[in-house]
Design an enzyme around this catalytic site. Sequence first.
Site, PDB file in Angstrom:
ATOM      1  N   TYR A 161      -9.567  17.338  68.405  1.00 49.52           N
ATOM      2  CA  TYR A 161      -8.644  17.455  69.532  1.00 49.52           C
ATOM      3  C   TYR A 161      -7.531  18.440  69.209  1.00 49.52           C
ATOM      4  CZ  TYR A 161      -4.815  16.551  72.721  1.00 49.52           C
ATOM      5  OH  TYR A 161      -3.804  16.718  73.620  1.00 49.52           O
ATOM      6  N   HIS A 171       3.387  25.492  78.263  1.00 51.33           N
ATOM      7  CA  HIS A 171       4.312  24.360  78.152  1.00 51.33           C
ATOM      8  C   HIS A 171       5.780  24.779  78.176  1.00 51.33           C
ATOM      9  CE1 HIS A 171       0.654  22.297  77.362  1.00 51.33           C
ATOM     10  NE2 HIS A 171       1.183  21.218  76.805  1.00 51.33           N
ATOM     11  N   ASN A 179       4.345  18.907  69.052  1.00 51.85           N
ATOM     12  CA  ASN A 179       4.135  17.459  69.097  1.00 51.85           C
ATOM     13  C   ASN A 179       5.223  16.765  68.285  1.00 51.85           C
ATOM     14  OD1 ASN A 179       0.549  16.990  69.355  1.00 51.85           O
ATOM     15  ND2 ASN A 179       2.155  16.445  70.789  1.00 51.85           N
ATOM     16  N   TYR A 233      42.452 -10.808  76.068  1.00 52.98           N
ATOM     17  CA  TYR A 233      41.170 -10.595  75.391  1.00 52.98           C
ATOM     18  C   TYR A 233      41.021  -9.183  74.838  1.00 52.98           C
ATOM     19  CZ  TYR A 233      39.410 -15.002  77.392  1.00 52.98           C
ATOM     20  OH  TYR A 233      39.212 -16.309  77.729  1.00 52.98           O
ATOM     21  N   ARG A 256      43.005  -9.475  71.606  1.00 54.65           N
ATOM     22  CA  ARG A 256      42.583 -10.535  70.692  1.00 54.65           C
ATOM     23  C   ARG A 256      41.110 -10.425  70.296  1.00 54.65           C
ATOM     24  NH1 ARG A 256      42.047 -16.345  73.020  1.00 54.65           N
ATOM     25  NH2 ARG A 256      43.273 -15.327  74.649  1.00 54.65           N
ATOM     26  N   PHE A 304       3.700  10.616  68.441  1.00 53.47           N
ATOM     27  CA  PHE A 304       4.597  11.471  69.221  1.00 53.47           C
ATOM     28  C   PHE A 304       5.400  10.691  70.260  1.00 53.47           C
ATOM     29  CE2 PHE A 304       0.237  11.596  70.941  1.00 53.47           C
ATOM     30  CZ  PHE A 304       0.447  10.862  72.101  1.00 53.47           C
ATOM     31  N   GLU A 347      -1.586  10.670  80.031  1.00 54.26           N
ATOM     32  CA  GLU A 347      -0.321  10.270  79.407  1.00 54.26           C
ATOM     33  C   GLU A 347       0.375   9.319  80.367  1.00 54.26           C
ATOM     34  OE1 GLU A 347       1.297  14.145  78.787  1.00 54.26           O
ATOM     35  OE2 GLU A 347      -0.321  14.700  77.413  1.00 54.26           O
TER      36      GLU A 347
END
Length: 535
Positions: free
Chosen positions: A51, A81, A194, A282, A285, A331, A416
Amino acid sequence: MIIDGESMTTEQLWQLSTGNYNIKISNGALKKVKRSRDILDEIVNTNRVVYGVSTGFGKFANVVIPRDQLDQLQKNVIESHCAGVGDALTVDRTRMLLALRINVLCKGYSGISPTNIHRLVQAFNASCLPLIPEKGTVGASGDLAPLSHLAHGMMGNGMMWSPESGWADAKLVLEAHGVEPIVLGPKEGLAMINGTQFICSLGTEAVERARTIALQADVVAALTVEVLSGTSRAFDAAIHKARPHCGQQEVAERMRTLLQYHGNRSQITESHKNCNRVQDSYTLRCCPQVHGIAHDTIKFTKSTLDVELNSATDNPMVLCDREETISGGNFHGEYPAKVLDYLAIGIHEIAAMSERRIERLNNPALNTFPAFLVESGGLNSGYMIPHCTAAALVSENKCLCHPASVDSLSTSAGQEDHVSMGGYAARKAIKVVENVEYVIAIELLCACQAMEFHRPLTSTDALEAVYDVVRQVAPPYTKDRPHYKDMEAVAQLLRENKVWDAVKKHLENPPHTSANVEQLSSSPTSAHIPEYGQR
C-alpha cells in the site's frame, strides 16, 4: 540539538521554534533510516504489492501502479494533497513542524532516504521554511494537507521564507542557501505526510504557553488575595493533605509561601489581622482546587504529547526487524486531539476564576477601593472596560472549549470513516491560551492598582517583587489613559515568564507547613469590608 526520534520533549520542540538552534541527526538514527530504506528498496526491486508504495491511496488502495510510475505516484500524492486554506503558519510554528517531522522520520519506520532527510536538516538549519496554510487537516490518515505543503516546498515548489529572503520562490530560496530540493522515490511522498506532526507542533506551543501562564496565574491570584485583604488560612497544608491531588497541593503551597513569606511580613496582612470575617469567596479560597486541576491537566497533556512526539505515525510502517511493511493506523490523531481539547477546558477555568477576581477588584460593593480602582470616578472610568475585555475573552473561550474531537466526518469515499479533527483542537487550544494570557494580564494590572490604595503599607517581599516588575512597564493609573498599551506590555511580561522569575527565589525557600497560620487573618468573605483604616 541532537535529533534521534526517541527523546524529543515539548520543551525542546518549543526551543526549536525560536531559530536559535541547529539540529543534527544522531548516528544511531541514521543507521535506522538507512536500514528502513534498504528494506523498502528490496521490496520495490522484488515487485511486491505494498500500500502506498505500489498502489494508490485511500479509496484507490486496490489499484496497482506500474513500477515505472512509482516515483510519479509519490509526486502526485504530494501535489494532490496540497489543498490547505487560510492564513500561513507563522515561521516559528513551521520550524516546529519541520523539526518534528524530521524527528519522526529518524525512527526508521518511514523508508525516507538518507539523502532526503539530510536535505531536510539542511533546510531547517538555514531556516528555509515553506508556506503552509493552517486549515485543511481532519487529523486522520495524518495531517495530510499541511504536511503536503511542507513537502511541496521542500521539493522546490510554492513560496518559502528565510531570514535573508523573506517570502520568495521556494526553489530560489533553497538554491540561495545551498540546499538541494528533495527528490521523492517510492513511498517517500507518504513518508513526508503520514503523521500527527501538525497537531503536535501546535499542541506543543499550546501546552508550553499554558504551563507558563498557569504558574504565573497562581502568583497573580495570590496578589489579588493580598490586596483584597484575604487570608491564607484556606491554603493550610492540612486542608489539602486531606484531599491529596498533586496540583491542588502544589498551588496551596505556592500561595501559602507567597502570602506568608518569612522575610518581611506583610503589613497589609497585619492591618486586618483581627477582623471578624470568617472566609473568602470561592475565587480566592478555592484557587488550589480549581487552579490545581488545570496544572494536572497540563501535565497530563504534556505527558501524552511527549509520547506522540517520538511515535512512528506512518502507514505503511517499515518494520526493519521483520523486513516487511504493515499497514496500520498510527496516523490517527485521537490521542493529541483529545488531550488538547482537555487542555483548553482546563486552562480556560483559570481565566474564568481570574475574571471573577477582576470583578471583585473593581466593584466597590466587594472591596474598600474607589469604584473601578481610580480616583475621581465619573470623570475617570478606570478599569471598567478592561474588565469588559476580560469578560469578552472568557465568554469567547467558553465557545472555543467545545471539543473538536467529539466531531468526525467520513472522508475518502468512506475509507477514512472516523477522523480526529485534531488540527482544529490544536489551533483553538492556542487561541484559548492566548485569551487566558490577556485575562491574567488584566487581573495583574488591577491587583497592582489596588496596591496603590494600601500604600504606604507593603506586602511580602515576593509580592512586592511582582509589583515592581509590573511597574517597570505600566505606571499607576492616576487618571484615564488608553489601557491597551499596558495590557499588551503586561501580557508580554507573562509570555516571557517575568512574573515567575520575580518570585522564583522566594518559592524555593517556603515557610514551614503551617507557619504563622495562627497569626493570620481569617478574613474576608464577600460581605462588605469596612473602609480602609477602620479595620
